[in-house]
Design a protein around this motif. Sequence first.
Motif, short mmCIF file in Angstrom:
data_model
loop_
_atom_site.label_atom_id
_atom_site.label_comp_id
_atom_site.label_asym_id
_atom_site.label_seq_id
_atom_site.Cartn_x
_atom_site.Cartn_y
_atom_site.Cartn_z
N VAL A 10 0.84 -1.20 0.00
CA VAL A 10 0.00 0.00 0.00
C VAL A 10 0.87 1.25 0.00
N ARG A 11 1.99 1.20 0.72
CA ARG A 11 2.93 2.32 0.67
C ARG A 11 3.48 2.48 -0.74
N SER A 12 3.71 1.35 -1.42
CA SER A 12 4.17 1.41 -2.81
C SER A 12 3.11 2.02 -3.72
N PHE A 82 -6.58 6.26 -11.99
CA PHE A 82 -7.77 6.59 -11.22
C PHE A 82 -7.62 6.11 -9.78
N THR A 83 -6.97 4.98 -9.61
CA THR A 83 -6.84 4.36 -8.30
C THR A 83 -5.63 4.86 -7.52
N LEU A 84 -4.50 5.04 -8.19
CA LEU A 84 -3.25 5.31 -7.50
C LEU A 84 -2.99 6.79 -7.21
N VAL A 85 -3.19 7.65 -8.19
CA VAL A 85 -2.79 9.05 -8.05
C VAL A 85 -3.51 9.78 -6.91
N PRO A 86 -4.84 9.59 -6.72
CA PRO A 86 -5.49 10.30 -5.61
C PRO A 86 -4.96 9.92 -4.24
N LEU A 87 -4.35 8.76 -4.11
CA LEU A 87 -3.84 8.34 -2.80
C LEU A 87 -2.71 9.25 -2.34
N GLY A 253 -8.46 1.45 -4.15
CA GLY A 253 -7.53 2.42 -3.60
C GLY A 253 -7.86 2.86 -2.19
N LEU A 254 -9.06 3.38 -1.98
CA LEU A 254 -9.41 3.92 -0.67
C LEU A 254 -9.50 2.85 0.40
N VAL A 255 -10.10 1.72 0.06
CA VAL A 255 -10.24 0.64 1.04
C VAL A 255 -8.87 0.16 1.53
N LEU A 256 -7.96 -0.10 0.60
CA LEU A 256 -6.63 -0.57 0.98
C LEU A 256 -5.87 0.50 1.77
N TYR A 257 -5.98 1.74 1.33
CA TYR A 257 -5.28 2.83 2.02
C TYR A 257 -5.78 3.00 3.45
N THR A 259 -7.45 0.87 5.45
CA THR A 259 -7.27 -0.24 6.39
C THR A 259 -5.83 -0.67 6.59
N HIS A 260 -4.94 -0.35 5.63
CA HIS A 260 -3.55 -0.79 5.77
C HIS A 260 -2.56 0.36 6.01
N ALA A 261 -2.86 1.54 5.48
CA ALA A 261 -1.97 2.69 5.72
C ALA A 261 -2.41 3.49 6.94
N LYS A 262 -3.71 3.46 7.23
CA LYS A 262 -4.26 4.20 8.38
C LYS A 262 -4.95 3.22 9.33
N THR A 263 -4.28 2.14 9.64
CA THR A 263 -4.85 1.09 10.48
C THR A 263 -5.17 1.60 11.88
N ARG A 264 -6.36 1.26 12.37
CA ARG A 264 -6.74 1.64 13.73
C ARG A 264 -6.00 0.76 14.74
N PRO A 265 -5.81 1.24 15.99
CA PRO A 265 -5.13 0.42 17.01
C PRO A 265 -5.87 -0.88 17.27
N ASP A 266 -5.13 -1.91 17.64
CA ASP A 266 -5.71 -3.22 17.96
C ASP A 266 -6.66 -3.07 19.14
N THR A 267 -7.83 -3.69 19.04
CA THR A 267 -8.86 -3.51 20.08
C THR A 267 -8.96 -4.68 21.04
N ARG A 268 -8.03 -5.63 20.98
CA ARG A 268 -8.10 -6.75 21.93
C ARG A 268 -7.94 -6.24 23.36
N PRO A 269 -8.82 -6.68 24.27
CA PRO A 269 -8.77 -6.20 25.66
C PRO A 269 -7.41 -6.47 26.31
N GLY A 270 -6.88 -5.45 26.97
CA GLY A 270 -5.65 -5.63 27.73
C GLY A 270 -4.38 -5.55 26.91
N LEU A 271 -4.49 -5.56 25.57
CA LEU A 271 -3.28 -5.59 24.75
C LEU A 271 -2.47 -4.31 24.90
N ARG A 272 -3.13 -3.17 24.85
CA ARG A 272 -2.41 -1.90 24.95
C ARG A 272 -1.80 -1.72 26.34
N ALA A 273 -2.53 -2.20 27.37
CA ALA A 273 -2.01 -2.09 28.72
C ALA A 273 -0.73 -2.90 28.89
#
Length: 282
Positions: A10-12, A82-87, A253-257, A259-273
């Motif tokens: 996705v960075r590529s 259409f897919t790559l340049v707007p990213l 383009g948007l879906v991959l960007y 979920t993989h470039a702007k991934t949200r923090p892992d939500t498993r309980p206790g993991l961040r702690a």
Amino acid sequence: MSYVKPAEFVRSMVDAGEAKSFLSTRDTLLRAYMAGAILALGAAFAVTVTVRTGEPLLGALLFPGAFCILYLLGFDLLTGVFTLVPLALLDRRRGMTVRRVLRNWGLVFVGNLLGALTVAAAMAVVVTYGFSVAPDEVGRQLAEIGHARTAGYAEHGAAGMLTLLVRGILCNWMVSTGVVAAMMSTSVSGKVIAMWIPISLFFYMGFEHSVVNMFLFPSGLMLGGDFSLADYIVWNEIPTVLGNLIGGLTFVGLVLYITHAKTRPDTRPGLRAQEEPAERSY
């Protein structure tokens, strides 16, 4: 296959979009011209195979060869940019603007069109012996495709236009998946295998690809197809381009960007702690 993980490719994708947007006018046009011409030759080959064997699946299975070649050579299709340049714009890369995105799209459109028209004229000469005889069986099929995929939609009015738009969306969902799939591997064989399947799917399913149509419809007009230039523009190219834009940018383009470039923090309980002490000690 030398697999590349999604977060890396996705960075590529973003890097590729940025590089393409800053390419010179000359190089953008040349690369787009060659892409349009090679894809048009692939479409002519697929139609020829289908006509001579009576098996559309065989033509669809062989068509991706042209797509793979043009991307391995570093050429550009409108459906891909259409897919790559707007990213790159979304990623706030330095110097990226909406105007720069539109400039790239416009140049690639013109280059693809000129390349496809060149092959359309060449094929019209080939199938008519320089317009000295009536079109052969392949030429007649090219003329019929243009009629069926303009008048065929127009007969259904708004429903036909909606169908055309959706086919354009589904097309570039698959084609852009093929573009991105080439980044999943660092080996030529891996890139080709990854590209082949989605491209075969779009072609066999009869989805609408704006650049392929830049060859099919002008060649059909040259060969006496029962439709007009206005029919082609209104009842195919414009809604196909719009559908291709929506399909490639939204579903690839948007879906991959996101979920993989702007991934949200892992939500498993206790993991961040559990991770925090290690981060503080570091």
